[in-house]
Structure formats: C-alpha cells, structure tokens
Design an enzyme around this catalytic site. Structure first.
Site, PDB file in Angstrom:
ATOM      1  N   SER A   1       2.344   6.731   1.208  1.00  0.00           N
ATOM      2  CA  SER A   1       1.532   5.773   1.958  1.00  0.00           C
ATOM      3  C   SER A   1       0.074   5.965   1.418  1.00  0.00           C
ATOM      4  CB  SER A   1       1.686   6.232   3.427  1.00  0.00           C
ATOM      5  OG  SER A   1       0.698   5.408   4.008  1.00  0.00           O
ATOM      6  N   ARG A   2      -0.389   4.903   0.727  1.00  0.00           N
ATOM      7  CA  ARG A   2      -1.551   5.300   0.147  1.00  0.00           C
ATOM      8  C   ARG A   2      -2.861   5.191   0.946  1.00  0.00           C
ATOM      9  NH1 ARG A   2       1.022   1.647  -3.320  1.00  0.00           N
ATOM     10  NH2 ARG A   2       2.055   2.709  -4.688  1.00  0.00           N
ATOM     11  N   VAL A   3      -2.931   4.404   2.132  1.00  0.00           N
ATOM     12  CA  VAL A   3      -3.837   4.206   2.867  1.00  0.00           C
ATOM     13  C   VAL A   3      -3.776   4.904   4.287  1.00  0.00           C
ATOM     14  CG1 VAL A   3      -5.058   2.281   1.617  1.00  0.00           C
ATOM     15  CG2 VAL A   3      -3.450   1.866   3.468  1.00  0.00           C
TER      16      VAL A   3
ATOM     17  N   ASP B   1       0.775  -1.311   0.045  1.00  0.00           N
ATOM     18  CA  ASP B   1      -0.141  -0.155   0.075  1.00  0.00           C
ATOM     19  C   ASP B   1       0.806   1.312   0.093  1.00  0.00           C
ATOM     20  OD1 ASP B   1      -2.436  -1.438   0.407  1.00  0.00           O
ATOM     21  OD2 ASP B   1      -1.835  -1.850   2.441  1.00  0.00           O
TER      22      ASP B   1
END
Ligand SMILES: Nc1ncnc2c1ncn2[C@@H]1O[C@H](COP(=O)(O)OP(=O)(O)OP(=O)(O)O)[C@@H](O)[C@H]1O
Ligand SMILES: [Mg+2]
Length: 503
Positions: free
Chosen positions: A360-362, A335
């Site tokens: 950091s995608r989430v 992620d």
C-alpha cells in the site's frame, strides 16, 4: 472572393439534408448486441442514440466507415434499414440519495421493479479526471476491520487499492467485509457487480442487508445475463454516483467486482467492431479505459469540499499470474495491491493475503500513529519467516534467533486469520498488536493462539476499562502509561483464565 467567410453559424440555418446527415442515420448491420450505422456524422463517443424510436444505444466506436453503437437491451427486433436518431447528449447517470439501499442496473433503474421517481439530477458517467489542483494527499484512514490489511497494507480515504487473485481466494469477501465495517463511519458505499451471476448479486445484497450495511450502500448490477454494453457501462454509472456524493463533501467507497470481466466485455465489444486486437486480444485503449475510470477516485482538497472516493477494483488472475495484461495494467494504475493466493486460502490462511507481493503505497500516511508504530516490524518478521520456514523440517540446525523468528511468524499468521464479518475496531487491532509486540503470545501453544486471540477480543468488548480506553484511543498519538496498564491487565487476566481452562 468567398463571401461566406463571416457568416454567423448560429443564425445560419443548415439545409435540411445536412442536418439530417449529421444527426440521423440508418442501421446498416446488426451483430450480437451491437449495430453498425451510417449517417450520424456529428455523433460523439458515448452519445445516446435512439433506434426506430424505440431502443436506446450508446455510441462506442467512431469507425471510418460506420458508427458502432452498443445496445442496452438484448433484442432481436432491430434490423437493417431502421432509422437511428442522435439525442445529441452524452450519456449521464441519474444520481441521488434515493439510490441508497437499492440494487440498480447500469441505467440506474432499480432491479426490484420499484420506481425512483424523478431524482432530477444526473452526473456525466464518463466524467474527466479531477484536475491536480483540486486534489489532496491521502491522510485519513479507511478502516477495513481486517487486521492484516489495517496493520500491514492500510488503506486511506481517496486511495485506489487493487484486490487481485485467482478465482475463489476471498476477493469479494474482503470488499464485502470492508463495506460492512463502514457502518457508523459516515462512508457511502457502492458495489458494482460486473458479469456475475444474478443470484450472486442477490446474495451480496442479502448479506449487506443482514448486517445493516445496505442502507448506506448502492449496488450497481450488470450481471452476466445483461448486454455487453450494460456490463461496459456499470463502473461508470457507479463512479458518477460516487462523484455526486463526493461533491457534497462525503466519503465514498466504490468496489468494482470485477475489472477482468469489465475488460472482457469491452474486448468482446471491440472485436465485434473489428478493431485490431492487441495483446491478449484486448483493444489498444484498455489501459486508458481503466485508468480514466480509476483516476477519478481521489481525495478532494478542502477548497473543493474535502470529499473522497476510495476505489477497490478487483481483478482475477489465472494461476497466480500477475504479469498478464489486465493485472499489470491495473497494478500500475492503483496505489497498491492486495494479492490473494490460492495456496494460502486452501491451507486455511484467510484472508489469504500474500504479504510479500502486497503493498500500500499511500495508506501508511493515513494509518493511526499507534497502529503504525506497533506494526512497523511486522512485514520484516513475516518475510524472514517466509525464508526460514523452508528449513523448518531441519529444526535443530537453526539458531535461537531463527527459531524465534519462526515462532513469531507463526503467531502473526494465526493472529491475522480472521473469519468473515468479524471486523476489528481500532482498539481491538491495537490490543492484538500490543499483545504480540509485548510477547504475550510466546508461551501460548501455537495451535491455541487463534482461540486465545478470539477470547481476548471478546473480553475486550465487555471490559469497562478497555471500553473507556477505546473511546479516547483515536485522540492518542501513543499508548500512554494508563493505556498500557489497561491493556496489560486485560491480557494477563484473560490469559490466566484461558490457559487454566486448557489444562
Ligand atoms: N476470511 C475468510 N474466512 C472464511 N471463509 C472465507 C474467508 N474469506 C472468504 N471466505 C469464503 O470463501 C469463499 C470464496 O470467497 P469469495 O467469494 O470472496 O472469493 P472470490 O475470490 O471473490 O471468488 P470468485 O473469483 O469466484 O469471485 C466464500 O464462500 C467466502 O465466504
Ligand atoms: Mg468474487
């Protein structure tokens, strides 16, 4: 007419020789740490077999001609013609709280020679990825204690965040610092060491013990001197343990140090099995190998107990090349990634996180609202600073706005420098970001920013008003009037004393 069509398979006894062919075989060829077997026609992938009633092996290759078996032990005692018997069971790992505080091998045997007794429980090491309807989004933070990460590339529980970089760029240290920072956070930790020197693993255990972190951590060690099969197996053993705790509703952090070595062990095994090599000589299923492992790290929803597994896989790059096979694969499975750069590390910017290439995608969804607000513009400042710093040499050609960006960028980088094992709690991170955003660093000489920051953090830990604020901070959604007063007072007083002491 075929009269056998309706026979009941359970009642039908196989002729002895058919049973024999299905579950018995013989060693046909021995290679380095693996064997080729004939027979064993019913054998499945990852099934455990016993060679000569003495050695255990793991079915790793279902070749057309022979079955490929990996040996757990390094031994020269296996030879052609020996009998191989199937246990008819797929490999599973002993699990249990007894493993906390231990260094174990890939078979969950403690390395200190102690016996665990019978934990009585085991979990499938090669479990499948949890079904989508059992999974929730990432919503709770996993605080690393490293300001640059918690502010800019935050990690949430149930997230998969890759740490990648060249050798000696501080990859392991980030993972170790994060484990140490879980003290009191009710997170179980697992550190899986693959292909490392045994003495290094002992050092890690020692460090964790020193900081009181070993008691909530298990180290799975498949050091460089262990067999290829043990190195291949280690992350799955760690993941089985993580799933055991996750199913009790607990939060687990698992570190794979590192998956490059894991890929190399798997490549060595498959080359011995003469599987056709693909890109960079890795077998075609190396992507699957890593995705089926990492996708087991999830946040389960409430209906399924609400436990989580956060995974920090570590991958090595050569000459900062993130486009080679294993890094690209793992980047696409995770992620987000923290990319550590040698040049930053060598210039003293530690942790050496390259903000431009890290993401950091989430994790942002799990970030504390105050931190989120206070760090919103930081990536932009740093990327503008990155572009402008080339012009630093021609200082006077820059306009005021650009000079301000450069100063702010320099200050930020100083703020984010952090020695090892000096974790910042939420309140300390908020204080640092507030100090920056309110411009209190601007008139501190740049070479003294780090020292001032250190003094400010120390003061914050003993100041009673600030300690009281730290207590209620987690519940706040924004800094209220009272909180702002407490922070401002602490900063102004500390700064006065600091600057006075410098004169
Ligand atoms: N923030 C830091 N401040 C000071 N020293 C650091 C910092 N981070 C890492 N180091 C030190 O730098 C050295 C290398 O760090 P580390 O072992 O984490 O790197 P690595 O990338 O994991 O290396 P390898 O590729 O060999 O596994 C260690 O001695 C570590 O303590
Ligand atoms: Mg390392």
């Amino acid at each position: 007419m075929n009269k056998q069509i309706n026979f009941d398979a359970d009642k039908f006894e196989l002729p002895v020789d058919l049973e024999y062919i299905k579950n018995y075989g013989r060693v046909e060829r021995v290679a380095d740490g693996i064997i080729f077997c004939s027979g064993l026609e019913a054998a499945r992938l990852h099934e455990v077999v016993i060679i000569n009633q003495q050695y255990n092996g793991l079915v790793l290759d279902l070749g057309e001609e022979f079955l490929g078996v990996g040996l757990f032990e390094d031994t020269n005692d296996i030879c052609e013609g020996m009998e191989v018997v199937s246990t008819k069971t797929i490999f599973s790992s002993p699990v249990g709280d007894e493993l906390l505080g231990k260094v174990i091998n890939s078979l969950s045997t403690p390395m200190d020679g102690s016996s665990l007794g019978e934990t009585g429980k085991s979990y499938p090491a090669f479990n499948v990825v949890p079904p989508i309807m059992t999974i929730d989004g990432v919503s709770r933070p996993l605080i690393t204690g490293l300001s640059i990460i918690d502010a800019i590339t935050p990690i949430g529980r149930g997230q998969r965040q890759l740490i990648l970089g060249n050798r000696q760029t501080g990859k392991t240290q980030i993972a170790i610092d994060t484990i140490i920072n879980q003290r009191g956070q009710d997170v179980r930790c697992i550190y899986v060491a693959i292909g490392q020197k045994l003495s290094y693993v002992a050092d890690v255990a020692h460090t964790l013990k020193t900081y009181g972190a070993l008691e909530y951590t298990t180290i799975v060690s498949a050091a460089a001197n262990s067999s290829l099969t043990m190195q291949y197996l280690a992350p799955y053993t760690g993941m089985a343990l993580a799933e055991f705790w996750r199913d009790q509703g607990k939060d687990v952090l698992i570190v794979f140090d590192n998956l490059s070595k894991h890929a190399d062990a798997y490549r060595a095994i498959t080359l011995l099995f003469r599987r056709p090599p693909g890109r960079e000589a890795y077998p075609g299923d190396i992507f699957y190998i890593h995705s089926s492992l990492l996708e087991r790290a999830v946040q389960l929803n409430e209906a399924n107990g609400g436990g989580s597994i956060t995974a920090l896989p570590i991958v090595e790059t050569l000459s900062d090349d993130i486009t080679s096979y294993v890094p690209t694969n793992v980047i696409s499975i995770t992620d987000g990634q923290l990319f550590l750069r040698s040049d930053l590390f060598n210039s003293g910017q530690k942790p050496a996180v390259d903000i431009g290439l890290s993401v950091s995608r989430v994790g942002g969804d799990a970030q504390h609202p105050i931190v989120r607000k206070l760090s919103k513009n930081l990536t932009l400042i740093l990327s503008q600073f990155d572009e402008l710093k080339e012009f630093l040499a021609f200082d006077n050609s820059l306009d005021e706005e650009s000079l301000k960006t450069i100063t702010n960028g320099q200050i930020l980088l100083e703020i984010f420098k952090q020695p090892i094992v000096t974790p910042n709690a939420l309140a300390q991170l908020v204080l640092l970001l507030f100090t920056f955003q309110e411009g209190f660093f601007i008139d501190v000489p740049i070479e003294q920013v780090h020292a001032f920051k250190t003094v400010l953090l120390e003061k914050s830990l003993i100041d009673t008003d600030f300690s009281a604020l730290s207590q209620r901070l987690p519940e706040l959604s924004e800094l209220d009037e009272a909180a702002i007063v407490v922070c401002t007072q602490l900063i102004v007083q500390t700064k006065e004393a600091f600057l006075w002491a410098q004169d």
